[in-house]
Design a protein around this motif. Structure first.
Motif, mmCIF file in Angstrom:
data_model
loop_
_atom_site.group_PDB
_atom_site.id
_atom_site.type_symbol
_atom_site.label_atom_id
_atom_site.label_comp_id
_atom_site.label_asym_id
_atom_site.label_seq_id
_atom_site.Cartn_x
_atom_site.Cartn_y
_atom_site.Cartn_z
ATOM 1 N N GLU A 1 0.714 -1.146 0.105
ATOM 2 C CA GLU A 1 -0.158 0.122 -0.182
ATOM 3 C C GLU A 1 0.566 1.312 -0.095
ATOM 4 O OE1 GLU A 1 -2.899 0.112 3.090
ATOM 5 O OE2 GLU A 1 -3.746 -1.409 2.510
ATOM 6 N N GLY A 2 0.341 2.057 -0.916
ATOM 7 C CA GLY A 2 1.015 3.307 -0.616
ATOM 8 C C GLY A 2 3.018 3.347 -1.048
ATOM 9 N N LEU A 3 3.103 2.506 -2.219
ATOM 10 C CA LEU A 3 4.505 2.261 -2.755
ATOM 11 C C LEU A 3 4.543 1.750 -4.410
ATOM 12 C CD1 LEU A 3 7.174 3.637 -1.789
ATOM 13 C CD2 LEU A 3 7.421 1.191 -0.672
ATOM 14 N N PRO A 4 5.248 1.965 -5.353
ATOM 15 C CA PRO A 4 4.813 1.278 -6.508
ATOM 16 C C PRO A 4 5.547 -0.047 -6.328
ATOM 17 C CG PRO A 4 5.619 3.382 -6.829
ATOM 18 C CD PRO A 4 6.007 3.402 -5.283
ATOM 19 N N TYR A 5 5.414 -1.400 -6.760
ATOM 20 C CA TYR A 5 6.047 -2.086 -6.544
ATOM 21 C C TYR A 5 7.278 -2.614 -7.623
ATOM 22 C CZ TYR A 5 6.839 -7.458 -6.432
ATOM 23 O OH TYR A 5 6.866 -8.410 -6.235
ATOM 24 N N GLY A 6 7.855 -1.994 -8.115
ATOM 25 C CA GLY A 6 9.445 -1.429 -7.796
ATOM 26 C C GLY A 6 10.126 -1.109 -7.543
ATOM 27 N N LEU A 7 9.890 0.539 -6.724
ATOM 28 C CA LEU A 7 10.177 0.717 -4.919
ATOM 29 C C LEU A 7 10.587 -0.232 -3.872
ATOM 30 C CD1 LEU A 7 9.589 4.243 -5.450
ATOM 31 C CD2 LEU A 7 11.656 2.908 -6.300
ATOM 32 N N ILE B 1 17.105 5.702 -6.431
ATOM 33 C CA ILE B 1 17.495 6.789 -6.916
ATOM 34 C C ILE B 1 17.276 7.075 -7.837
ATOM 35 C CG2 ILE B 1 18.739 9.518 -6.936
ATOM 36 C CD1 ILE B 1 20.290 7.996 -4.786
ATOM 37 N N ILE B 2 17.228 6.276 -8.561
ATOM 38 C CA ILE B 2 16.416 7.217 -10.128
ATOM 39 C C ILE B 2 15.023 6.931 -9.881
ATOM 40 C CG2 ILE B 2 17.338 6.135 -12.906
ATOM 41 C CD1 ILE B 2 19.524 5.458 -11.961
ATOM 42 N N GLY B 3 14.689 5.510 -9.795
ATOM 43 C CA GLY B 3 13.631 4.828 -9.543
ATOM 44 C C GLY B 3 12.756 6.087 -8.878
ATOM 45 N N ILE B 4 13.042 6.550 -7.672
ATOM 46 C CA ILE B 4 12.054 7.161 -7.283
ATOM 47 C C ILE B 4 11.998 9.306 -7.673
ATOM 48 C CG2 ILE B 4 12.642 9.040 -5.166
ATOM 49 C CD1 ILE B 4 13.659 7.035 -3.484
ATOM 50 N N GLY B 5 13.225 9.211 -8.782
ATOM 51 C CA GLY B 5 13.236 10.272 -9.667
ATOM 52 C C GLY B 5 12.173 9.739 -11.095
ATOM 53 N N ILE C 1 4.558 11.988 -7.595
ATOM 54 C CA ILE C 1 4.216 11.998 -6.439
ATOM 55 C C ILE C 1 6.039 11.801 -5.444
ATOM 56 C CG2 ILE C 1 3.305 10.550 -4.289
ATOM 57 C CD1 ILE C 1 1.228 9.341 -6.658
ATOM 58 N N MET C 2 6.198 12.125 -4.352
ATOM 59 C CA MET C 2 8.126 12.020 -3.815
ATOM 60 C C MET C 2 7.965 10.563 -2.609
ATOM 61 S SD MET C 2 10.510 13.088 -4.750
ATOM 62 C CE MET C 2 12.083 12.463 -3.673
ATOM 63 N N TYR C 3 8.206 9.660 -2.980
ATOM 64 C CA TYR C 3 7.772 9.065 -2.046
ATOM 65 C C TYR C 3 9.175 8.392 -0.981
ATOM 66 C CZ TYR C 3 4.327 6.342 -5.234
ATOM 67 O OH TYR C 3 3.264 6.110 -5.858
ATOM 68 N N SER D 1 12.266 3.196 7.147
ATOM 69 C CA SER D 1 13.039 4.766 7.059
ATOM 70 C C SER D 1 13.486 5.543 6.130
ATOM 71 C CB SER D 1 14.396 4.209 7.430
ATOM 72 O OG SER D 1 15.988 3.585 6.512
ATOM 73 N N LEU D 2 12.665 5.382 4.969
ATOM 74 C CA LEU D 2 13.364 5.226 3.698
ATOM 75 C C LEU D 2 11.953 6.083 3.040
ATOM 76 C CD1 LEU D 2 15.352 3.488 1.615
ATOM 77 C CD2 LEU D 2 15.803 5.389 1.913
ATOM 78 N N PHE D 3 10.953 5.514 3.152
ATOM 79 C CA PHE D 3 9.126 5.643 2.539
ATOM 80 C C PHE D 3 8.232 6.111 3.212
ATOM 81 C CE2 PHE D 3 11.904 2.551 -0.522
ATOM 82 C CZ PHE D 3 11.770 3.359 -1.353
ATOM 83 N N GLY D 4 9.103 5.327 5.134
ATOM 84 C CA GLY D 4 7.658 5.669 5.882
ATOM 85 C C GLY D 4 6.322 4.753 5.904
ATOM 86 N N VAL D 5 6.977 3.343 5.199
ATOM 87 C CA VAL D 5 5.583 2.283 4.824
ATOM 88 C C VAL D 5 6.629 1.396 5.189
ATOM 89 C CG1 VAL D 5 4.703 0.588 3.716
ATOM 90 C CG2 VAL D 5 4.800 3.059 2.773
#
Lengths: 308, 292
Positions: free
Chosen positions: B85-91, B151-155, B163-165, B251-255
């Motif tokens: 929930e709240g995060l793309p599967y790739g990340l 980092i590239i994926g987040i970008g 959306i900034m994850y 710590s990265l995404f809050g998930v």
């Protein structure tokens, strides 16, 4: 304006990491060094025949050899190589190590060169140490000789700046400059050994430790090596040599260190030692060297078994 | 060579001291810390072993690190129950693999370290732990590759969906804790297995199998919610890596779900395994020396 004042200001002296004070006068303090090796133990048997049975035997015997470090273990298990060797070696001496059979000599020089830990005792070095036995640590046949020497030196902890400075002097010292940039597999072993020996000398460290170094094949290296040995006492450099050829050592060394039956027999200037222990030296000259065990241990080259 | 001008320096304190092997774990670790300067050159050597005499060179490291993960993302992003929930599967997968790559490559590479460097060990008497740590350079490189990809994926996500994850804040400070703990755990395990590999080559077949099995018991490609509650307890409290991975994601995404209890358990396990491994390596050191 500001720049000018800065330029004129006296340069701040670099702080030295080690303080220069009048030292104890000797380069190496060897204090009650002993070394045992598990000759008759199951370790050797396992090394000869790696099977499950020998492995289990090894595991069962290890508890008996636990006193190894303190020398309390069963004497049948362990073969002594050195016992309670205590000696101080002065700065600027060229020391030849002589024993009968060659095992204790090899052990002492390996321990001094930090290739092997002693079983007991402490050795203190006062000055930078170059150990020739360590410097051939890298052997990649497709890399050039220069890269191999530099990488090998870096592996054993020689600083980069020292390596660069030494590398500049190697062609002049050895006269083999044209071989430095050839791949290692195209150079004969004798030339590689000569180049390694030249590098160890060109490092110009305070202490040089070498076993079987005095067998240079090329003439230039031989004369440079003789010069190096001749100048070493004047420069305050200490050299420790071991060789199978006892008579050659006597010609090169200012001091001799004799080991008899794993214990220190005597240490002193060559002329005195020759007078006192003429019989021992004769025996050392005539006794053939025992063959040293050499287990083939080429680094493996396999890349299978990779998952994820 | 003219050396007429020079004289060597007279030093009062010893510059180098050779001592016998120690039998005190903490003194052993202190000696390891003093020998840390050997690690860069050793790590370089281990890395060179991978890509030497190849045409692609360094790129092999990137390819080997990324290809399996990209495959996982391509397939499992179509499984509905795996989606967090709240995060793309790739990340989600890449952040999990960020930690898992340390574990798998450290176990694999550090296990081989002692057997690979037998000729070097005959020449250089430093604690064997340094050889094991030195091959930690490979997982470090893999970690950096995954961090760059993350980092590239987040970008990409930011520019495509707006959306900034990545959650900026003090939570990012917790990042080194899971990474360090996993590294200690793996070095501890590899201390045992690297010695085992010197005696018997069976170890190199067991390690990849066990790692693969462990992979399925860690919430990397699936979320922990899809498991039955009893399994959730086992995964979070018995497997020391799961709470660390959840903590990294948090710590990265809050998930992510982690609690102090499971973190304490896993931190204790990691430190204990590391100390036991160091002790084991210290006590077997003289046997290895005689085998060389």
């Amino acid at each position: 304006m500001l720049d000018k004042t800065r330029a004129n200001a006296p340069k701040k002296r670099r702080s030295r990491s080690r303080k220069l004070r009048p030292g104890p006068g000797h380069a190496i303090e060897i204090h009650s060094i002993s070394k045992w090796r598990g000759a008759a133990s199951h370790i050797t048997r396992f090394a000869r025949n790696e099977s499950l049975q020998t492995l289990i035997e090894l595991a069962l015997t290890i508890r008996h050899v636990k006193g190894h470090r303190k020398g309390k273990a069963d004497d049948k298990m362990l073969e002594p190589l050195l016992q309670q060797v205590t000696v101080n070696i002065e700065r600027g001496s060229v020391v030849g190590v002589i024993d009968i059979g060659g095992k204790s000599r090899a052990a002492l020089i390996r321990i001094l060169g930090n290739s092997e830990a002693p079983s007991t005792g402490v050795i203190r070095f006062f000055g930078k140490v170059a150990a020739f036995g360590q410097l051939g640590a890298s052997a990649f046949p497709y890399m050039t000789c220069r890269e191999n020497i530099e990488f090998g030196a870096r592996l054993v902890g020689v600083p980069r700046l020292d390596i660069q400075a030494a590398m500049e002097r190697v062609p002049k010292f050895s006269g083999l400059g044209e071989f430095l940039d050839m791949p290692l597999r195209r150079i004969s072993k004798a030339k590689i050994a000569d180049l390694g020996m030249s590098f160890a000398c060109c490092l110009d460290y305070d202490i040089l430790i070498a076993d079987e170094i005095a067998r240079a094949r090329s003439e230039t290296v031989q004369t440079s090596w003789q010069n190096y040995l001749a100048q070493a006492p004047g420069c305050g450099q200490t050299v420790i040599l071991g060789s199978r050829n006892v008579s050659r050592l006597e010609g090169q060394c200012t001091h001799l260190l004799l080991i008899k039956a794993t214990e220190l027999l005597d240490y002193g200037p060559t002329s005195e030692i020759e007078k006192r222990h003429a019989g021992f030296l004769d025996e050392a000259r005539t006794t053939p060297i025992e063959a040293e065990d050499q287990f083939a241990s080429a680094d493996e080259e396999d890349e299978d078994g990779e998952v994820m | 060579m003219d050396r007429s001008g020079m004289t060597s320096q007279v030093v009062a304190t010893p510059t180098f001291v050779v001592r016998p092997l120690t039998l005190n774990t903490f003194r052993y670790l202190y000696r390891c810390a003093r020998a840390l300067k050997f690690i860069p050159a050793l790590g370089h050597r281990f890395l060179m072993d991978i890509y030497r005499q190849t045409i692609l060179g360094w790129w092999w490291l990137v390819i080997r690190a990324l290809l399996p993960t990209l495959g996982i993302i391509a397939i499992f992003q179509h499984v509905p129950s795996f989606q967090p929930e709240g995060l793309p599967y790739g990340l989600y997968v890449i952040s999990g693999m960020l930690l898992w790559t340390i574990l798998s490559t450290t176990l694999l590479r550090c296990t081989r370290s002692l057997r690979r460097t037998q000729t070097l060990q005959m020449k250089l008497a430093i604690p064997k732990m340094i050889y094991v740590l030195g091959s930690g350079a490979i997982p470090l490189v893999f970690f950096c590759i995954f961090a760059a990809v993350l980092i590239i994926g987040i970008g990409i996500e930011y520019f495509s969906s707006g959306i900034m994850y990545l959650k900026f804040g003090w939570n990012l400070l917790l990042l080194p804790i899971p990474v360090g703990l996993v590294f200690l755990l793996c070095i501890g395990i590899a201390s045992f297995t690297s010695v085992a590999l010197v005696f018997a080559r069976d170890a190199r077949f067991i390690i990849p199998l066990m790692t693969q099995l462990w992979f399925y018991f860690t919430p990397i490609i699936y979320t922990i919610d899809i498991m039955p509650p009893s399994w959730q307890f086992v995964i979070m409290h018995v497997n020391p890596v799961s709470p660390l991975i959840e903590m990294l994601r948090w710590s990265l995404f809050g998930v992510g779900t982690w609690d102090a209890m499971s973190l304490a358990v896993s931190a204790t396990i990691c430190l204990l395994v590391f100390l036991l491994g160091a002790r084991f390596l210290m006590r077997t050191e003289w046997v290895l020396n005689e085998l060389m």
